[in-house]
Design an enzyme around this catalytic site. Structure first.
Site, PDB file in Angstrom:
ATOM      1  N   ARG A 184       0.817  -1.214   0.000  1.00 11.98           N
ATOM      2  CA  ARG A 184       0.000   0.000   0.000  1.00 11.98           C
ATOM      3  C   ARG A 184       0.855   1.270   0.000  1.00 11.98           C
ATOM      4  O   ARG A 184       0.474   2.278  -0.601  1.00 11.98           O
ATOM      5  CB  ARG A 184      -0.929  -0.022   1.222  1.00 11.98           C
ATOM      6  CG  ARG A 184      -1.943   1.097   1.225  1.00 11.98           C
ATOM      7  CD  ARG A 184      -2.997   0.843   2.302  1.00 11.98           C
ATOM      8  NE  ARG A 184      -4.015   1.877   2.324  1.00 11.98           N
ATOM      9  CZ  ARG A 184      -4.260   2.634   3.405  1.00 11.98           C
ATOM     10  NH1 ARG A 184      -3.557   2.472   4.511  1.00 11.98           N
ATOM     11  NH2 ARG A 184      -5.215   3.547   3.368  1.00 11.98           N
TER      12      ARG A 184
ATOM     13  N   HIS B 224       0.328   4.552  -2.398  1.00 17.04           N
ATOM     14  CA  HIS B 224       0.104   5.902  -1.873  1.00 17.04           C
ATOM     15  C   HIS B 224       1.244   6.852  -2.229  1.00 17.04           C
ATOM     16  O   HIS B 224       1.064   8.066  -2.249  1.00 17.04           O
ATOM     17  CB  HIS B 224      -0.123   5.861  -0.361  1.00 17.04           C
ATOM     18  CG  HIS B 224      -1.506   5.396   0.007  1.00 17.04           C
ATOM     19  ND1 HIS B 224      -2.101   5.670   1.225  1.00 17.04           N
ATOM     20  CD2 HIS B 224      -2.412   4.679  -0.691  1.00 17.04           C
ATOM     21  CE1 HIS B 224      -3.309   5.137   1.244  1.00 17.04           C
ATOM     22  NE2 HIS B 224      -3.516   4.519   0.112  1.00 17.04           N
TER      23      HIS B 224
ATOM     24  N   ASN C 287      -3.650   8.466   5.086  1.00 20.44           N
ATOM     25  CA  ASN C 287      -2.437   7.889   5.688  1.00 20.44           C
ATOM     26  C   ASN C 287      -2.380   7.970   7.210  1.00 20.44           C
ATOM     27  O   ASN C 287      -1.840   7.063   7.862  1.00 20.44           O
ATOM     28  CB  ASN C 287      -1.185   8.587   5.123  1.00 20.44           C
ATOM     29  CG  ASN C 287      -0.990   8.321   3.637  1.00 20.44           C
ATOM     30  OD1 ASN C 287      -1.375   7.267   3.136  1.00 20.44           O
ATOM     31  ND2 ASN C 287      -0.391   9.273   2.942  1.00 20.44           N
TER      32      ASN C 287
ATOM     33  N   HIS D  45      -6.487  -5.701  -2.594  1.00 20.87           N
ATOM     34  CA  HIS D  45      -7.295  -5.927  -1.393  1.00 20.87           C
ATOM     35  C   HIS D  45      -7.562  -7.413  -1.148  1.00 20.87           C
ATOM     36  O   HIS D  45      -8.385  -7.751  -0.303  1.00 20.87           O
ATOM     37  CB  HIS D  45      -8.591  -5.114  -1.464  1.00 20.87           C
ATOM     38  CG  HIS D  45      -8.355  -3.627  -1.320  1.00 20.87           C
ATOM     39  ND1 HIS D  45      -9.353  -2.689  -1.427  1.00 20.87           N
ATOM     40  CD2 HIS D  45      -7.223  -2.923  -1.070  1.00 20.87           C
ATOM     41  CE1 HIS D  45      -8.839  -1.470  -1.256  1.00 20.87           C
ATOM     42  NE2 HIS D  45      -7.550  -1.588  -1.050  1.00 20.87           N
TER      43      HIS D  45
END
Ligand code: HEM
Ligand SMILES: *[C@@H]1O[C@H](CO)[C@@H](O)[C@H](O)[C@H]1NC(C)=O
Ligand SMILES: *[C@@H]1O[C@H](CO)[C@@H](O)[C@H](O)[C@H]1NC(C)=O
Length: 323
Positions: free
Chosen positions: A67, A71, A99, A199
């Protein structure tokens, strides 16, 4: 004579190394899989070793590290900006809504950076590249596909909490918003569906799926009821639920669950709300091969977003601050 041929050998070796170094820019954005092959051949094996150890210690870390790369890339490109700590001049992305109290794994990145700089003898590997390789190695460590990571990214000297807030997709988004969000990064609908498959690993907090389990209508009733027991209407904001039934395995259950309205996030279930994406969801749900291939391809495409190259930016000595 012996000396002469040794010199000639050295000269030829030098020429071939130079030629290889020059040939390391085959892609139009300047990245190349063999970027560190001559500068520091130990870099990639070192990253893999630390990632494997971290994932062995805590399986979820693989998800958290994957992740981080996402990001990073969605905020002004894959430039390591997410790793910068707040200072009076750094508008840290760590404090942005997607975050804050959510992004994790920064200590593992610190450890990787320290190990890599040690084996290389000096800081030659960028933090942005470390995130890209770490993401790949995390997926592999959890049983997923592998791919060649293109390298040569350099690190930003700035960060933007504002851009992190505006450009990282939110879990309450509907399909058109998600498609548009990815489009602005140069990514297609297929990238959205394949990358959402990330996911298949990891967890989410009650606060990000609460509205879904109490208010959405496209949710399996028993599934929602069960989640409500650990995610009440108020409080318990940080209680975790797994994003799919096998949060430490990079499998296709994420897509299977979307077909039975058991997506955890509103944005997950959104992929089943239109034929254009539902068709892909269906094929990924039973075809490992298709999912793995497309996921790997889309990870490369995501990793190509706006890298800093050549003399842009810098190679940080500490991923948390500019040199
Ligand atoms: C499509 C839009 C996306 C949205 C709206 C979204 C949103 C979220 C949210 C809200 C969480 C839970 C965070 C928390 O509760 O602390 C999460 C977790 C996660 N996301 Fe996404 N995400 C998206 C796409 C992606 C992509 C493209 C990747 C990687 C390629 C990714 C990888 C992950 C992983 C691995 C986790 C679990 C992290 C952990 O357990 O620490 N997500 N995402
Ligand atoms: C980030 O989370 C902390 C709690 O850990 C909170 O005190 C702070 O206000 C949050 N920052 C932002 C910018 O939301
Ligand atoms: C659900 O929808 C209602 C009505 O729009 C709203 O008041 C509520 O905050 C939403 N979320 C939850 C968790 O009930």
């Amino acid at each position: 004579m012996a000396l002469g041929s040794l010199s000639l050998f050295r000269a030829l070796l030098f020429l071939s190394l130079t030629a290889s170094a020059l040939s390391t820019r085959p892609y139009k954005n300047g990245l190349s899989p063999d970027f560190y092959d001559y500068v520091c051949p130990q870099a990639l094996p070192t990253i893999k070793r630390v990632v494997e150890a971290a994932v062995q210690q805590e399986r979820r870390m693989g998800a958290s590290l994957l992740r981080l790369h996402f990001h990073d890339c969605f905020v002004n490109g894959c430039d390591g900006s997410i790793l910068l700590d707040p200072t009076p001049t750094i508008d840290s992305e760590k404090l942005a809504f997607p975050n804050n109290n959510s992004a994790r794994g920064f200590e593992v990145i610190d450890q990787i950076k320290a190990e890599v700089d040690r084996v290389c003898g000096r800081p030659v590997v960028s933090c942005a590249d470390i995130l890209a390789v770490t993401a790949r190695d995390s997926v592999v460590a959890l049983g997923g596909p592998s791919w060649k990571v293109r390298l040569g990214r350099r690190d930003s000297m700035t960060a933007s909490r504002t851009t992190a807030n505006s450009d990282i997709p939110a879990p309450n988004m509907d399909l058109p918003a998600l498609i548009n969000n990815f489009k602005r990064q140069g990514l297609k609908v297929k990238d959205l569906v394949a990358l959402s498959g990330a996911h298949t690993i990891g967890f989410a907090q009650c606060r990000v799926f609460r509205d879904r389990i109490y208010n959405d209508s496209n949710i399996n009733h028993a599934f929602a009821k069960n989640l409500q027991s650990s995610c009440p209407r108020t409080g318990s904001d940080t209680n975790l639920a797994s994003l799919d039934p096998s949060p430490a395995r990079f499998d296709t259950l994420y897509y299977n669950n979307l077909l039975t309205q058991k997506g955890l996030l509103h944005s997950d279930q959104a992929l089943s709300t239109d034929e254009s994406t539902l068709e892909l969801v269906k094929s990924y749900s039973y075809d490992y091969d298709a999912f793995w291939k497309d996921f790997a391809k889309s990870m490369v495409r995501m990793g190509n977003i706006k890298p800093l190259i050549d003399n842009q930016g810098q190679i940080r000595s500490n991923c948390r601050r500019v040199n």
